[in-house]
Design an enzyme around this catalytic site. Sequence first.
Site, mmCIF file in Angstrom:
data_model
loop_
_atom_site.group_PDB
_atom_site.id
_atom_site.type_symbol
_atom_site.label_atom_id
_atom_site.label_comp_id
_atom_site.label_asym_id
_atom_site.label_seq_id
_atom_site.Cartn_x
_atom_site.Cartn_y
_atom_site.Cartn_z
ATOM 1 N N CYS A 153 0.834 -1.205 0.000
ATOM 2 C CA CYS A 153 0.000 0.000 0.000
ATOM 3 C C CYS A 153 0.869 1.255 0.000
ATOM 4 O O CYS A 153 1.394 1.660 1.044
ATOM 5 C CB CYS A 153 -0.924 -0.033 1.221
ATOM 6 S SG CYS A 153 -1.958 1.428 1.384
ATOM 7 N N CYS A 156 -0.388 4.127 2.164
ATOM 8 C CA CYS A 156 -0.188 3.920 3.610
ATOM 9 C C CYS A 156 1.265 4.152 4.000
ATOM 10 O O CYS A 156 1.560 4.757 5.024
ATOM 11 C CB CYS A 156 -0.547 2.490 4.012
ATOM 12 S SG CYS A 156 -2.116 1.927 3.378
ATOM 13 N N ASP A 157 2.198 3.636 3.205
ATOM 14 C CA ASP A 157 3.594 3.565 3.658
ATOM 15 C C ASP A 157 4.563 4.432 2.871
ATOM 16 O O ASP A 157 5.728 4.559 3.263
ATOM 17 C CB ASP A 157 4.073 2.098 3.593
ATOM 18 C CG ASP A 157 3.255 1.206 4.525
ATOM 19 O OD1 ASP A 157 2.839 1.704 5.594
ATOM 20 O OD2 ASP A 157 3.026 0.037 4.190
HETATM 21 C C1 LIG Z 1 0.140 -4.017 5.879
HETATM 22 C C2 LIG Z 1 -0.980 -3.037 5.668
HETATM 23 C C3 LIG Z 1 -0.852 -1.732 6.136
HETATM 24 C C4 LIG Z 1 -1.880 -0.824 5.964
HETATM 25 N N1 LIG Z 1 -1.719 0.436 6.457
HETATM 26 C C5 LIG Z 1 -2.735 1.321 6.354
HETATM 27 C C6 LIG Z 1 -2.622 2.634 6.894
HETATM 28 O O1 LIG Z 1 -1.579 2.996 7.443
HETATM 29 N N2 LIG Z 1 -3.683 3.457 6.770
HETATM 30 C C7 LIG Z 1 -4.846 3.081 6.144
HETATM 31 O O2 LIG Z 1 -5.784 3.872 6.079
HETATM 32 N N3 LIG Z 1 -4.983 1.858 5.603
HETATM 33 C C8 LIG Z 1 -3.964 0.973 5.697
HETATM 34 N N4 LIG Z 1 -4.088 -0.277 5.140
HETATM 35 C C9 LIG Z 1 -5.326 -0.615 4.435
HETATM 36 C C10 LIG Z 1 -6.420 -0.942 5.464
HETATM 37 O O3 LIG Z 1 -5.921 -1.914 6.352
HETATM 38 C C11 LIG Z 1 -7.680 -1.440 4.773
HETATM 39 O O4 LIG Z 1 -8.124 -0.491 3.843
HETATM 40 C C12 LIG Z 1 -8.781 -1.683 5.806
HETATM 41 O O5 LIG Z 1 -8.349 -2.563 6.806
HETATM 42 C C13 LIG Z 1 -10.034 -2.269 5.127
HETATM 43 O O6 LIG Z 1 -10.959 -2.499 6.121
HETATM 44 P P1 LIG Z 1 -12.150 -3.531 5.942
HETATM 45 O O7 LIG Z 1 -12.928 -3.452 7.202
HETATM 46 O O8 LIG Z 1 -12.830 -3.317 4.668
HETATM 47 O O9 LIG Z 1 -11.467 -4.974 5.794
HETATM 48 P P2 LIG Z 1 -10.299 -5.734 6.539
HETATM 49 O O10 LIG Z 1 -9.504 -4.876 7.436
HETATM 50 O O11 LIG Z 1 -9.596 -6.472 5.453
HETATM 51 O O12 LIG Z 1 -11.081 -6.774 7.433
HETATM 52 C C14 LIG Z 1 -11.771 -7.834 6.859
HETATM 53 C C15 LIG Z 1 -12.345 -8.672 7.966
HETATM 54 O O13 LIG Z 1 -13.210 -9.658 7.421
HETATM 55 C C16 LIG Z 1 -12.968 -10.890 8.057
HETATM 56 N N5 LIG Z 1 -13.422 -11.953 7.155
HETATM 57 C C17 LIG Z 1 -12.996 -12.258 5.911
HETATM 58 N N6 LIG Z 1 -13.680 -13.312 5.435
HETATM 59 C C18 LIG Z 1 -14.563 -13.674 6.400
HETATM 60 C C19 LIG Z 1 -15.540 -14.701 6.518
HETATM 61 N N7 LIG Z 1 -15.755 -15.590 5.540
HETATM 62 N N8 LIG Z 1 -16.266 -14.780 7.673
HETATM 63 C C20 LIG Z 1 -16.069 -13.893 8.678
HETATM 64 N N9 LIG Z 1 -15.164 -12.897 8.604
HETATM 65 C C21 LIG Z 1 -14.420 -12.806 7.491
HETATM 66 C C22 LIG Z 1 -11.492 -10.888 8.369
HETATM 67 O O14 LIG Z 1 -11.189 -11.806 9.418
HETATM 68 C C23 LIG Z 1 -11.317 -9.432 8.800
HETATM 69 O O15 LIG Z 1 -11.635 -9.297 10.152
HETATM 70 C C24 LIG Z 1 -3.074 -1.208 5.300
HETATM 71 C C25 LIG Z 1 -3.203 -2.522 4.820
HETATM 72 C C26 LIG Z 1 -2.180 -3.416 5.003
HETATM 73 C C27 LIG Z 1 -2.338 -4.842 4.498
#
Ligand SMILES: Cc1cc2nc3c(=O)[nH]c(=O)nc-3n(C[C@H](O)[C@H](O)[C@H](O)COP(=O)(O)OP(=O)(O)OC[C@H]3O[C@@H](n4cnc5c(N)ncnc54)[C@H](O)[C@@H]3O)c2cc1C
Length: 340
Positions: A153, A156-157
């Site tokens: 990302c 992010c970084d």
């Molecule tokens: C290494 C890294 C660093 C990042 N740093 C930043 C940052 O500094 N700032 C920023 O804004 N964004 C950052 N991001 C991006 C950010 O993490 C994502 O945009 C954000 O987490 C998305 O949120 P979400 O709730 O959509 O999904 P996610 O955070 O991906 O969460 C998905 C959830 O769904 C659950 N899940 C999946 N499938 C199932 C299932 N079948 N049944 C039940 N649960 C399920 C998972 O267990 C998880 O809890 C980073 C991403 C990464 C990988």
Amino acid sequence: MEIFKSLELEKSKLLHIVKTERVKCLIIGSGPAGFTAAIYTSRANLNPVLYTGLEMGGQLTTTTEVHNYPGYPEGVTGPVMMDDFKKQAERFGADVRFGIASSVDFSGRTHKVIIDESTLIEADAVIIATGATAKYLGIESEIKYSGMGVSACATCDGFFYRGKDVAVVGGGDTAAEEATYLAGLARKVYMIVRRDELRASKIMQEKVFNTKNIQILWEHQTIDLFGENGVEGATLVKKKGTKEEEIIKIPIDGFFLAIGHTPNSAIFKSYLELDPVGYIKTVPGTTKTNVPGVFAAGDVQDPHYRQAVTAAGSGCMAAIDAERYLSELKHILLPVSTVQ
Ligand SMILES: Cc1cc2nc3c(=O)[nH]c(=O)nc-3n(C[C@H](O)[C@H](O)[C@H](O)COP(=O)(O)OP(=O)(O)OC[C@H]3O[C@@H](n4cnc5c(N)ncnc54)[C@H](O)[C@@H]3O)c2cc1C
């Protein structure tokens, strides 16, 4: 008729059910989108049940510092931030449970979701917040240097690499976008492209070609990363499998993967409209999917922004959309239950 039959939960899946539960609002996923939806739906008295999936807290639990989430002026670690989200959701009564949604049936007005192949949840409204997973090359050193120079990302970084040299892997639109974004921060950006052309749109290609500090390494593939306390360079193979095959090393401080994401939407594909990559399609400006009462929030429906704050924002939208849907549903159902 046959089509509709095939969409219903298969009998074999129902055989293992040991418990059935009825809920008003089910949230699948525990990232910023899921927990924000849980905060809002619990405050709206929808008694949400949230299943966390394998990764309690979502993608941010795999990172160290988060510096761009509003409200944390000194920054915060991903795990601490997500624990704060969880505590806030639980404070208002959200029922947070460990479990994975293994299959669904969205063919009726009541939506059925099987958790861990053993619990059947019947929900009036479902909020899907299952996120998206960045694709990696599959080389060992990506894991070794995760959070120590390897990132998926740039938004992010990228900030950590101001004035440094970095590489972006990929040749599509995302890679072109990430490379041009990083070029505004880093001293030099190598774009490692497997083919002898970019897959990115013409306009993005032009942007890349016109950015002085981007150097494209055509027909190169990464085979390893090296460095003492973090990434210091990458080992590449040029023109692999040809007579001109050559191994080269480039000195870099950061290695950015931009070869795409896989939205975690596979179990919904028989019912929900997805785009060609697998992102859940929503009605623009809302979190509504093509199935009434099923909403999608966060990265699983967002091919563009994929940030914690945008995921949280759409989690809030999903909660409000679900609340409105349920109050309309109550109006429709009320006369029937009054008669009973
Ligand atoms: C290494 C890294 C660093 C990042 N740093 C930043 C940052 O500094 N700032 C920023 O804004 N964004 C950052 N991001 C991006 C950010 O993490 C994502 O945009 C954000 O987490 C998305 O949120 P979400 O709730 O959509 O999904 P996610 O955070 O991906 O969460 C998905 C959830 O769904 C659950 N899940 C999946 N499938 C199932 C299932 N079948 N049944 C039940 N649960 C399920 C998972 O267990 C998880 O809890 C980073 C991403 C990464 C990988």
